[in-house]
Design a protein around this motif. Structure first.
Motif, PDB file in Angstrom:
ATOM      1  N   TYR A  97      66.126 -33.140  28.817  1.00 50.51           N
ATOM      2  CA  TYR A  97      65.356 -32.825  30.023  1.00 50.51           C
ATOM      3  C   TYR A  97      64.437 -34.006  30.377  1.00 50.51           C
ATOM      4  N   PHE A  98      63.659 -34.453  29.404  1.00 52.33           N
ATOM      5  CA  PHE A  98      62.752 -35.587  29.646  1.00 52.33           C
ATOM      6  C   PHE A  98      63.544 -36.851  29.989  1.00 52.33           C
ATOM      7  N   ASN A  99      64.657 -37.040  29.303  1.00 52.74           N
ATOM      8  CA  ASN A  99      65.475 -38.226  29.549  1.00 52.74           C
ATOM      9  C   ASN A  99      66.028 -38.218  30.979  1.00 52.74           C
ATOM     10  N   ASP A 100      66.370 -37.035  31.475  1.00 48.77           N
ATOM     11  CA  ASP A 100      66.918 -36.923  32.828  1.00 48.77           C
ATOM     12  C   ASP A 100      65.865 -37.168  33.916  1.00 48.77           C
ATOM     13  N   PHE A 101      64.638 -36.753  33.642  1.00 46.81           N
ATOM     14  CA  PHE A 101      63.638 -36.791  34.711  1.00 46.81           C
ATOM     15  C   PHE A 101      62.728 -38.021  34.683  1.00 46.81           C
ATOM     16  N   TYR A 102      62.548 -38.603  33.501  1.00 45.57           N
ATOM     17  CA  TYR A 102      61.614 -39.728  33.412  1.00 45.57           C
ATOM     18  C   TYR A 102      62.370 -41.015  33.088  1.00 45.57           C
ATOM     19  N   GLY A 103      62.328 -41.954  34.028  1.00 43.29           N
ATOM     20  CA  GLY A 103      63.027 -43.222  33.844  1.00 43.29           C
ATOM     21  C   GLY A 103      62.480 -44.034  32.681  1.00 43.29           C
ATOM     22  N   LYS A 145      57.382 -44.611  28.108  1.00 48.19           N
ATOM     23  CA  LYS A 145      56.593 -45.840  28.231  1.00 48.19           C
ATOM     24  C   LYS A 145      55.759 -45.702  29.504  1.00 48.19           C
ATOM     25  N   ALA A 146      54.793 -44.808  29.437  1.00 47.60           N
ATOM     26  CA  ALA A 146      54.017 -44.470  30.633  1.00 47.60           C
ATOM     27  C   ALA A 146      52.852 -45.436  30.817  1.00 47.60           C
TER      28      ALA A 146
END
Lengths: 232, 261
Positions: A97-103, A145-146
């Motif tokens: 889920y996180f991988n899909d939404f956050y580049g 890596k925000a």
């Protein structure tokens, strides 16, 4: 000087109650800031406004020079103080889920952190204890890596041994390109992470500064200073 | 929106699957009773089961939207770097897909039982090519879209007004009120602009309400039947499209800019 977060005269009212009262705060890029204050002081309100899930009544807040919105959500990695993953998910689903939404999500980093936290990919979210759930949330949030990490009570539910491991994970993940805003009641445990601290009460900043400078100036640890500021 | 749609479907397929399994067991069980029980009883219970399955799926899908605003999963959904329109779009599309799946399987099971119960009297081919059937499908889809969007809008307005989840039922009152206002407006609209498309000749005709033998306000398209011909009010079709777009964009805007979690 460039700031990752700038709040100017920020107010938030719920009917007669003022959660934020003309709050002013600037966080420099690359700094880890501890936001400290008692329950109901306005910490979570400020964090939720920055995360884009609460609107201020008046005033201005900018994240990386943008008002909270789609862009700021893409550069903020936010750890709420509650269990926000849907019950149907397994750990692997949450990673996907996180991988899909956050580049900026790093799947390999997530797997490393899962091992570090002793979590397995096939575990169901509903089968995790409170401490394990917090570890999973931290894994997800720290695998990005925000530009700005916002951690609301990141170690509240974990045992003292795990706390040190998690703090190590936070410190290892932190780099000069990213900034952190952390709230906690466990000041003694976490103060070694802070570059700067901000004390908040009744929706206002009452004291702020460089953590090391404050320790030297007051000849106290941040934990002792917290007790002095907010003690009876 | 596609990514969120994927997770919406993934998160809901189990419950929809259970509803479908129960429906299939009931319908096939009834099929074995043909010849034993009266045909009308078989078809009555089959229709009731299909309706029940559709209603259960619908309530579950609406609840999924409501939960985003009142439960902690909203902290995940509303911190994603996506627009409010994407969230509404994914919720709407996933609901339509499941309603279509349950409706189609329910319809086929109903036809299967009808075919066995009534034998040669049922001709499927004539049903699917019938113009009024096609009109009913188009109108049905538009109605489901409108009702879902009205519910999403009502829940969002309710959440903005009162944060306490214990009074979350306020949305239903808002929904009823909006429906009353919209239905009233539709009636006034066709009185002001009584121009219709005659679905037999596809010509525009002017009709007075006194000519109407059957009126069907089904949420999206207002149909009139005059001596068996179906007439569609042009102003109302335009209003329905504007309403759907307005509700979609309005809910998306409120979710993105106004919701306080």
């Amino acid at each position: 000087m460039s700031y990752i977060l700038e709040a100017k005269n920020l107010n938030k009212s719920y009917f007669k109650k003022k959660a934020l009262n003309g709050l002013n705060l600037s966080i420099e890029k690359g700094r880890a800031v501890g936001m400290l204050g008692p329950n109901g002081s306005g910490k979570t309100t400020l964090i939720k406004i920055a995360a884009g899930i609460l609107r201020q009544s008046s005033g201005e807040i900018l994240i990386d020079n943008h008002e909270p919105g789609v862009y700021t959500k893409s550069v903020i990695s936010y750890l709420p103080d509650r269990n926000y993953l849907p019950k149907w998910m397994k750990v692997e689903d949450a990673i996907n889920y996180f991988n899909d939404f956050y580049g900026d999500f790093d799947r390999n980093r997530a797997y490393e952190l899962l091992d570090f936290m002793k979590l397995e990919r096939e575990m169901k979210v509903t089968s995790l204890s409170k401490g394990m759930t917090e570890k999973l949330h931290l894994t997800l949030v720290l695998s990005r890596k925000a530009k700005l990490y916002i951690l609301d009570e990141p170690i509240a539910g974990v045992d003292p041994v795990a706390r040190d491991k998690i703090l190590d994970a936070i410190i290892n993940n932190y780099n000069e390109d990213s900034s952190m805003l952390i709230t906690t009641h466990l000041v003694r445990d976490i103060e070694r992470v802070f570059d700067d601290v901000v004390f908040i009460n009744n929706g206002e900043v009452i004291l702020s500064g460089n953590a090391e400078a404050l320790r030297e100036e007051k000849n106290k640890s941040i934990d002792e200073l917290y007790k002095e500021v907010f003690g009876e | 929106m596609g990514r969120l749609l994927k997770y919406e479907l993934k998160g809901s397929y189990k419950v929809i699957g259970i509803i479908l399994v129960i429906l299939i067991i009931v319908a096939l069980g009834l099929n074995f009773k043909i010849g034993e029980w009266a045909e009308t009883t078989i078809m009555g219970i089959t229709s009731f089961a299909v309706f029940g399955a559709l209603l259960s799926a619908f309530i579950y899908l609406v609840e999924l939207f409501r939960k985003e605003l009142y439960e902690d999963t909203g902290y995940l959904t509303f911190t994603l770097p996506i627009t409010g329109n994407s969230i509404v779009g994914a919720k709407l599309l996933s609901s339509l897909i499941w309603i279509f799946v349950v409706g189609t399987i329910g319809g086929l099971l109903g036809l299967l039982n009808a075919k066995r119960a009534f034998g040669p009297y049922v001709r499927f081919g004539s049903i699917f090519t019938n113009q009024s059937f096609i009109m009913a499908v188009i109108s049905g889809v538009a109605s489901v879209v409108t009702v879902l969007l009205l519910i999403y809008f009502s829940i969002t307005i309710s959440r903005m007004t009162i944060r306490n989840k214990k009074v979350g039922g306020l949305w239903f009152i808002i929904f009823i009120l909006l429906n009353v206002v919209i239905a009233y407006f539709r009636i006034k609209l066709i009185e002001w602009m009584p121009y219709y498309i005659d679905t037999n000749s596809w010509r525009i005709v002017k009709q007075g309400m006194n000519m109407v033998t059957d009126i069907n306000i089904n949420g999206a398209m207002l149909q009139l039947s005059i001596n068996g011909n179906v007439y569609l009010n042009i102003a109302n079709i335009i209003f329905s499209i504007v309403l759907m777009v307005g509700l979609f964009l309005g809910t998306g805007y409120l979710l993105e800019k106004k919701i306080d979690l």
